[in-house]
Design a protein around this motif. Structure first.
Motif, PDB file in Angstrom:
ATOM      1  N   GLU A  11      60.663  62.900  73.092  1.00  0.00           N
ATOM      2  CA  GLU A  11      61.743  61.900  73.156  1.00  0.00           C
ATOM      3  C   GLU A  11      61.685  60.756  74.134  1.00  0.00           C
ATOM      4  O   GLU A  11      61.668  61.105  75.191  1.00  0.00           O
ATOM      5  CB  GLU A  11      63.090  62.317  72.804  1.00  0.00           C
ATOM      6  CG  GLU A  11      64.299  61.289  72.683  1.00  0.00           C
ATOM      7  CD  GLU A  11      65.777  62.068  72.743  1.00  0.00           C
ATOM      8  OE1 GLU A  11      66.727  61.234  72.716  1.00  0.00           O
ATOM      9  OE2 GLU A  11      65.635  63.347  72.977  1.00  0.00           O
ATOM     10  N   TRP A  12      61.716  59.583  73.911  1.00  0.00           N
ATOM     11  CA  TRP A  12      61.644  58.523  74.577  1.00  0.00           C
ATOM     12  C   TRP A  12      62.972  58.551  75.367  1.00  0.00           C
ATOM     13  O   TRP A  12      63.977  58.579  74.846  1.00  0.00           O
ATOM     14  CB  TRP A  12      61.436  56.926  73.910  1.00  0.00           C
ATOM     15  CG  TRP A  12      61.624  55.890  74.818  1.00  0.00           C
ATOM     16  CD1 TRP A  12      62.792  55.192  75.162  1.00  0.00           C
ATOM     17  CD2 TRP A  12      60.469  55.282  75.620  1.00  0.00           C
ATOM     18  NE1 TRP A  12      62.513  54.150  75.816  1.00  0.00           N
ATOM     19  CE2 TRP A  12      61.091  54.094  76.377  1.00  0.00           C
ATOM     20  CE3 TRP A  12      59.133  55.376  75.691  1.00  0.00           C
ATOM     21  CZ2 TRP A  12      60.537  53.357  77.097  1.00  0.00           C
ATOM     22  CZ3 TRP A  12      58.509  54.626  76.649  1.00  0.00           C
ATOM     23  CH2 TRP A  12      59.011  53.816  77.268  1.00  0.00           C
ATOM     24  N   GLU A  13      62.826  58.189  76.579  1.00  0.00           N
ATOM     25  CA  GLU A  13      63.989  58.278  77.359  1.00  0.00           C
ATOM     26  C   GLU A  13      64.458  56.740  77.841  1.00  0.00           C
ATOM     27  O   GLU A  13      65.132  56.019  77.449  1.00  0.00           O
ATOM     28  CB  GLU A  13      64.162  59.066  78.666  1.00  0.00           C
ATOM     29  CG  GLU A  13      65.363  59.154  79.254  1.00  0.00           C
ATOM     30  CD  GLU A  13      65.619  60.079  80.640  1.00  0.00           C
ATOM     31  OE1 GLU A  13      66.498  60.354  80.991  1.00  0.00           O
ATOM     32  OE2 GLU A  13      64.488  60.073  81.368  1.00  0.00           O
ATOM     33  N   LYS A  14      63.701  56.130  79.113  1.00  0.00           N
ATOM     34  CA  LYS A  14      63.725  55.079  79.321  1.00  0.00           C
ATOM     35  C   LYS A  14      62.551  54.361  80.145  1.00  0.00           C
ATOM     36  O   LYS A  14      61.685  55.171  80.445  1.00  0.00           O
ATOM     37  CB  LYS A  14      64.777  54.868  80.468  1.00  0.00           C
ATOM     38  CG  LYS A  14      64.799  55.536  81.671  1.00  0.00           C
ATOM     39  CD  LYS A  14      66.173  55.662  82.514  1.00  0.00           C
ATOM     40  CE  LYS A  14      65.939  56.675  83.719  1.00  0.00           C
ATOM     41  NZ  LYS A  14      67.168  56.520  84.459  1.00  0.00           N
ATOM     42  N   ALA A  15      62.516  53.023  80.397  1.00  0.00           N
ATOM     43  CA  ALA A  15      61.429  52.554  81.226  1.00  0.00           C
ATOM     44  C   ALA A  15      61.976  51.760  82.454  1.00  0.00           C
ATOM     45  O   ALA A  15      63.056  51.349  82.077  1.00  0.00           O
ATOM     46  CB  ALA A  15      60.719  51.722  80.456  1.00  0.00           C
ATOM     47  N   TRP A  16      61.169  51.586  83.613  1.00  0.00           N
ATOM     48  CA  TRP A  16      61.800  50.836  84.496  1.00  0.00           C
ATOM     49  C   TRP A  16      60.566  50.588  85.639  1.00  0.00           C
ATOM     50  O   TRP A  16      59.677  50.602  85.257  1.00  0.00           O
ATOM     51  CB  TRP A  16      62.709  51.633  85.527  1.00  0.00           C
ATOM     52  CG  TRP A  16      62.230  52.966  86.206  1.00  0.00           C
ATOM     53  CD1 TRP A  16      61.634  52.990  87.195  1.00  0.00           C
ATOM     54  CD2 TRP A  16      61.969  54.056  85.542  1.00  0.00           C
ATOM     55  NE1 TRP A  16      61.034  54.105  87.615  1.00  0.00           N
ATOM     56  CE2 TRP A  16      61.157  54.963  86.531  1.00  0.00           C
ATOM     57  CE3 TRP A  16      62.257  54.798  84.282  1.00  0.00           C
ATOM     58  CZ2 TRP A  16      60.954  56.354  86.221  1.00  0.00           C
ATOM     59  CZ3 TRP A  16      61.915  56.114  83.866  1.00  0.00           C
ATOM     60  CH2 TRP A  16      61.324  56.719  85.073  1.00  0.00           C
ATOM     61  N   SER A  17      61.117  49.593  86.657  1.00  0.00           N
ATOM     62  CA  SER A  17      60.017  49.018  87.474  1.00  0.00           C
ATOM     63  C   SER A  17      60.630  48.978  88.770  1.00  0.00           C
ATOM     64  O   SER A  17      61.646  49.153  89.075  1.00  0.00           O
ATOM     65  CB  SER A  17      59.367  47.756  87.161  1.00  0.00           C
ATOM     66  OG  SER A  17      60.466  46.811  87.272  1.00  0.00           O
ATOM     67  N   GLY A  18      59.743  49.051  89.958  1.00  0.00           N
ATOM     68  CA  GLY A  18      60.019  48.823  91.159  1.00  0.00           C
ATOM     69  C   GLY A  18      58.953  48.406  91.982  1.00  0.00           C
ATOM     70  O   GLY A  18      57.919  48.042  91.597  1.00  0.00           O
ATOM     71  N   LEU A  19      59.414  47.706  93.063  1.00  0.00           N
ATOM     72  CA  LEU A  19      58.522  46.767  94.190  1.00  0.00           C
ATOM     73  C   LEU A  19      58.088  47.631  95.276  1.00  0.00           C
ATOM     74  O   LEU A  19      58.996  47.797  96.215  1.00  0.00           O
ATOM     75  CB  LEU A  19      59.118  45.409  94.192  1.00  0.00           C
ATOM     76  CG  LEU A  19      59.648  44.323  93.330  1.00  0.00           C
ATOM     77  CD1 LEU A  19      60.276  43.040  93.710  1.00  0.00           C
ATOM     78  CD2 LEU A  19      58.537  44.233  92.314  1.00  0.00           C
TER      79      LEU A  19
END
Length: 381
Positions: free
Chosen positions: A298-306
């Motif tokens: 199951e898909w949960e979430k996506a994110w990014s960081g620098l």
């Protein structure tokens, strides 16, 4: 009232670790964060402690990484006792997977280096890998298994460091931006912030990608640039993997509750934290090739960081050569989580006048790129 022993600029995992280690030694410190503690790269990290799997040759980074990895077992216990926070230390090892003949040759070279360095690592055939991890693709060529490489929950680690520091007496001030450094007669005396002026004869810059402008005020140009990394996570009721899986295309890090973190893209010189469909698509394809069963998760979430990168891939660690009391502990790139305990310990040691006997730190000098301009007005020589 006791004066501040140190002002720490930056509330990510590095600054929070420094606050913890200094507070644990009875020093009075204040941690300043322009946003929320742990809201930038530290909250985006997957938490791998890959001291062996990602480092392919002898050198200062290999030595520092192994020393820092070795601090985690006791650290997990200490932080839990102080704060009740479980940093999620999981010691199930890491599989660096070979997909091509070139991967096999590269991993075999790494294995030879690891054995020369006295570290434990072993080559596993495809069948042996699948005995350990049955859900792995049958198309892989084998893998290097590193039993000592482990992982933690990165946001929990940063939170535990900050909470432990507060329990031990540190002040934590969020939404407080440092505007300028107070420099006079060859030493630092404090900082000017959005909330007023603070005084201390020791200031540590640990603000990752945003460290450069502050260090530039002291005529020290440490080239640090952001590398945007995108990740996503899925949930699976059926356990898919036990060990961390690492390859050129992506990594998969199993967390508690059937959660798996998949990362990470790398886009240099990018401050845009929006998650792109293109980046996630590449990670999806790479993860499916390694772990076909992930398509049922199951898909949960996506994110990014620098992530803060430097010209040579090594962080800046140490005191300014001409402004006494001004330190940098920044530019850890992908290794901020892994290197956070040793970085905090080193800065606390420096504050007590101690030197590191077992590690050579010359390669981390803050002026190693010869960017200190001594002839400018106001700079001590």
């Amino acid at each position: 009232m006791k004066p501040l022993d140190a002002i720490i600029v930056g509330g990510g995992v590095i600054g929070s670790s420094i606050a913890y280690y200094m507070s644990a030694r009875g020093m009075k410190v204040i941690l300043l964060e322009r946003d929320r503690v742990g809201s930038q790269a530290s909250s985006a990290a997957a938490g791998m402690l890959a001291a062996q799997a990602e480092i392919h040759e002898a050198g200062p980074m290999f030595d520092l990484a192994r020393a820092s990895r070795g601090l985690f077992p006791q650290l997990a216990t200490d932080l839990s006792e102080l704060t009740g926070i479980d940093i999620g230390l999981k010691r199930k090892g890491l599989l660096r997977v070979a997909v091509t003949d070139a991967d096999v040759a590269e991993i075999q070279r790494t294995l030879a280096f690891q054995k020369t360095a006295g570290e434990q690592a072993e080559w596993l055939s495809t069948e042996q890998v699948r005995q350990r991890e049955p859900s792995i693709s049958s198309e892989i060529r084998g893998a290097m298994f590193v039993g000592e490489d482990s992982q933690v929950d990165a946001p929990e680690l940063c939170s535990a460091f900050a909470h432990a520091a507060a329990v031990l007496g540190a002040q934590i001030k969020e939404f407080t931006e440092v505007k300028s450094l107070l420099l006079d007669q060859g030493r630092i005396s404090g900082v000017m912030t959005s909330e007023g002026t603070l005084y201390s004869d020791r200031v540590i810059i640990a603000s990752g990608t945003w460290s450069g402008p502050l260090l530039a005020q002291a005529r020290l140009t440490c080239p640090i640039y952001p590398v945007k990394g995108e990740c996503f996570s899925v949930l699976s009721h059926t356990p898919l993997i036990q060990s961390t899986i690492f390859s050129h295309g992506c990594y998969l890090v199993p967390k508690k509750g059937g959660r798996i973190v998949i990362g990470a893209t790398a886009q240099a010189h990018c401050y845009d934290r929006k998650v792109s469909l293109g980046g996630i698509s590449k990670l999806l394809e790479a993860s499916k090739h390694l772990l076909p069963g992930i398509i049922e998760a199951e898909w949960e979430k996506a994110w990014s960081g620098l992530r803060p990168q430097t010209l040579d891939g090594l962080p800046y660690l140490g005191e300014h050569p001409h402004w006494k009391g001004l330190y940098a502990a920044t530019g850890h790139y992908r290794n901020g989580i892994l290197l956070s305990p040793m970085t905090g310990k080193l800065v606390a040691d420096w504050a007590e006048g101690k030197t590191e006997k077992d590690l050579s730190l010359d390669s981390y000098r803050v002026d190693r790129h010869e960017n200190v301009h001594l002839k400018k007005e106001g700079v001590p020589s």
